[in-house]
Scaffold this active site. Structure first.
Site, short mmCIF file in Angstrom:
data_model
loop_
_atom_site.label_atom_id
_atom_site.label_comp_id
_atom_site.label_asym_id
_atom_site.label_seq_id
_atom_site.Cartn_x
_atom_site.Cartn_y
_atom_site.Cartn_z
CG HIS A 211 4.55 43.80 52.96
ND1 HIS A 211 5.01 45.05 53.31
CD2 HIS A 211 4.40 43.13 54.13
CE1 HIS A 211 5.14 45.12 54.62
NE2 HIS A 211 4.78 43.97 55.16
CB CYS A 242 9.40 47.74 50.81
SG CYS A 242 10.78 46.58 50.80
ZN ZN Z 1 5.12 43.48 57.14
#
Ligand code: ZN
Length: 314
Positions: A211, A242
């Protein structure tokens, strides 16, 4: 021969799972078809979680069956448990991605069991798969989330990552995915973790899932490439976000990843310009979803020649 890098689009699962607006099934299928047409050979299309848990995946069956009609596409789906594996097997999905957290706290919050119990669950899933006729067995992937950091525990010990990777492989995993779920990793840490994992389980494919929450995503890809990793997850337009960092970037951006790899001379099989065009499908369907991506904003460099053409003329 240029080295081939295997890419997997995860935006339809990792990207959409935290987005509150439901993407209509036909739009998901249009996205899958368009990205497959750009050369993407593997797409994680959905997650077999109970729809009441994540309504975005209420159409998991329809999306899977639609994707399975696309020739040459490896259709993957996430499974949280044995029930998810059963759903996937019944649908005939090609690849099942089982995910557990290396971090004890994260696993408890996510699936209400310690990681050691998730390994036991994984063994039962592998047994179920082995009972299927040989030509109907999906590939089973063992995914280790929070392997490079946890939003509850912070640093995660490399020894824990190696331990669970080894246990998943001993249980029968065909592939392993090591994931920086919350975007904590830096390139040095990536080298340390991936070298240690490859030393133990490097006989099977080990994929990296990064990420870009803190801007280190593509640098981490470069570090993983240095270790010999050739399998990467990414999502179109960097969809993902997130849950612990509202407004933060999501998965690494597939278009930017393809450009970086192509520039470096790797073979991804993806037509970058066709891939960028797929973004408009998402923007039309979900105008409120945050989209990332440097290449889409800046365009390809002047007189850019794709690596495949460079190889021919060289
Ligand atoms: Zn992920």
């Amino acid at each position: 021969m240029r080295q081939h890098i295997t890419l997997r689009e995860v935006g339809l699962r990792d990207g959409l799972q935290i987005h509150p607006t439901f993407m209509p099934t036909e739009d998901k299928l249009a996205w899958i078809a368009a990205e497959a047409a750009s050369g993407m050979r593997e797409i994680e299309v959905t997650s077999y979680v109970p729809p009441k848990l994540i309504p975005q995946f209420a159409d998991a069956e329809a999306v899977t069956l639609g994707a399975l009609r696309i020739p040459g596409l490896t259709v993957a789906a996430l499974i949280p448990n044995l029930r998810g594996a059963q759903r996937g097997i019944e649908l005939g999905v090609h690849k099942l991605n089982f995910v557990m957290s290396v971090s004890e706290t994260h696993n408890m919050k996510n699936v209400r069991r310690p990681p050691a119990d998730s390994v036991i669950d994984f063994r039962a899933i592998v047994e179920l798969i082995k009972r299927q006729p040989a030509n109907q067995r999906p590939i089973i992937v063992g995914g280790l989330s929070t392997a490079l950091g946890c939003s509850y525990e912070g640093r995660v010990a490399v020894s824990q990552v190696v331990k669970y990777a080894t246990q998943l492989v001993e249980a029968g995993a065909d592939e392993i995915v090591v994931a920086d779920t919350v975007g904590y990793a830096d390139p040095n840490q990536v080298r340390e973790v991936f070298k240690a994992v490859l030393a133990e389980v490097g006989k099977i494919p080990v994929a990296a899932h990064f990420h870009d929450t803190r801007g280190t995503g593509l640098a981490n890809v470069s570090a993983a490439l240095d270790c010999g990793i050739t399998h990467f997850d990414a999502s179109l337009a960097g969809l993902g976000g997130c849950p612990f960092a509202p407004g933060a970037s999501g998965n690494i951006v597939m278009e930017d990843l393809c450009f970086m790899l192509d520039s470096m001379g790797f073979d991804t099989g993806v037509d970058i310009e066709r891939l960028i065009e797929v973004r408009s499908l998402i923007a039309r369907s979900l105008p409120d979803i945050p989209m990332q991506g440097a290449l889409a904003k800046a365009g390809l460099p002047r007189n850019y020649v794709m690596a495949a053409a460079r190889a021919v003329s060289a």
